[in-house]
Design an enzyme around this catalytic site. Structure first.
Site, short mmCIF file in Angstrom:
data_model
loop_
_atom_site.label_atom_id
_atom_site.label_comp_id
_atom_site.label_asym_id
_atom_site.label_seq_id
_atom_site.Cartn_x
_atom_site.Cartn_y
_atom_site.Cartn_z
N SER A 288 61.79 -15.94 129.70
CA SER A 288 62.08 -17.35 129.45
C SER A 288 61.93 -17.67 127.96
CB SER A 288 61.17 -18.23 130.32
OG SER A 288 61.61 -19.56 130.28
N LYS B 144 74.98 -28.62 131.28
CA LYS B 144 74.72 -29.11 129.92
C LYS B 144 73.55 -28.37 129.30
CE LYS B 144 73.55 -33.31 127.36
NZ LYS B 144 73.30 -34.77 127.44
#
Length: 372
Positions: free
Chosen positions: A25, A83
């Protein structure tokens, strides 16, 4: 943190170690942003798909898997997901171009949650080198030129001493209370402390300790991926166990409360909303369940014993008391009970000096009968 590295005038070397560690991550973005990226053997990186940090609500759909093409642009959640993914892709490609790393694989790590081992990352030009330990790392990066905010610098690291920077007490405290097990324990202490204060007003200490623990627990839950359905089940279980002490449920409410408490604790934290496994350990869960059951069983026992005790206030406190006849004529007279003289009546024939027992009370007149 990434912006700090980009604006740093000091070269930053990111090193994924020891063996078994990972830079998943946000760690992938840090690797791409660093001036020099290194990994130890047996480590991996990747899985950089953005995940919402906001808690999930009951009935809300799980985070959608990333895809390259939107399924439905009119769906606000889908549009928001694409997005954030597209923004993350552009960001990691920018970092890759800035540091000369593999931009295509960085995009794959974001869109498809791809991962790489240390050797594969070196082969794919995601990292710069592999080092077994810090000493080997310092020797490997020595004399390497990097570009910082202050311009191009040449590293001189070979033989340098290493100073470990430990987190301060605030960070250590936050790390401790945001552990799921600690957060759940603090939550239970807070609830029990406040309940005890309501049951025994004026004790103060349980209310103070409970209030502090409850506020700290809520602060920890604010940064953890809490499943509100699990939290509702947890609280509902406590309410059911409390209700067992006040309603004749023959143990049904208490047993249901224990079941709801266990299920709620199991589902309290949603691992799908976090990059690392977050769950309450079964040892803590078993201990809290046993403590809760014992606590409310004790409350139930006190309640049952309290119901069996004779009344200590009001008119009912006189019932069952014994006394002595002071004067008597026909069915009325005066008796001495609990150090006081009372008007009395009885359907029995009584005599002066006879022992009597109070049957009932009406106003200031007692109904008595001969005491055996």
């Amino acid at each position: 943190m990434v912006h700090t590295i980009l604006a740093s005038r000091v070269p930053v070397v990111m090193y994924v170690a020891p063996n078994g560690s990972r830079a998943a991550s946000a760690g992938t973005y840090l690797i791409y942003a660093s001036h020099v990226a290194a990994m130890a053997p047996g480590t991996h990186l990747g899985a950089a798909t953005p995940i919402s940090l906001s808690p999930g609500f009951p009935g809300s759909p799980p985070p959608s898997k990333p895809s390259k093409e939107p399924d439905n642009d009119s769906d606000p959640s889908t549009a928001s997901s694409h997005k954030s993914i597209n923004d993350a892709v552009a960001y990691i490609r920018t970092l890759a171009e800035l540091r000369g790393r593999n931009a295509d694989w960085g995009e794959k790590a974001v869109r498809d949650a791809a991962t790489l081992t240390a050797s594969a990352a070196l082969k794919e030009h995601v990292i710069d080198l592999i080092a077994n330990d810090v000493d080997e790392l310092l020797s490997s990066v020595d004399a390497r030129s990097v570009t910082t905010a202050a311009g191009e610098l040449r590293l001189t690291t070979k033989g340098r001493s290493v100073v470990a920077l430990e987190p301060d007490w605030k960070m250590q405290l936050m790390s401790a209370i945001t552990d799921p097990n600690v957060a759940l324990i603090l939550l239970m202490i807070g609830i029990y402390g406040i309940l005890f204060e309501f049951w025994s007003p004026g004790v103060i200490a349980p209310g103070v300790v409970g209030g502090i623990c409850l506020i700290v627990a809520l602060a920890a839950l604010a940064v953890l991926p809490v499943n509100y359905a699990g939290l509702a089940l947890l609280l509902f279980g406590i309410i059911l166990m409390m209700a067992e002490a006040f309603i004749p449920g023959f143990g049904v409410a208490g047993l249901g409360g224990i079941v709801a408490f266990v299920i709620g604790a199991l589902f309290l934290f949603d691992p799908a909303q976090s990059d690392i496994p977050i769950a309450v350990s079964w040892q803590v869960l078993a201990g809290l369940t046993a403590l809760s059951a014992t606590f409310f069983a004790g409350v139930l026992g006190f309640a049952v014993r309290a119901r069996r005790c004779p009344a200590r206030t009001g008119a009912e406190q006189m019932i069952g008391s014994t006394g002595e006849v002071v004067s008597w004529a026909d069915n009325v007279g005066r008796v001495h009970v609990n150090g006081e003289l009372w008007e009395a009546r009885s359907s029995q024939k009584l005599s002066e000096g006879q022992k009597v027992r109070v049957v009932s009370r009406t106003g200031l007149t007692l109904a008595v009968e001969a005491s055996s």
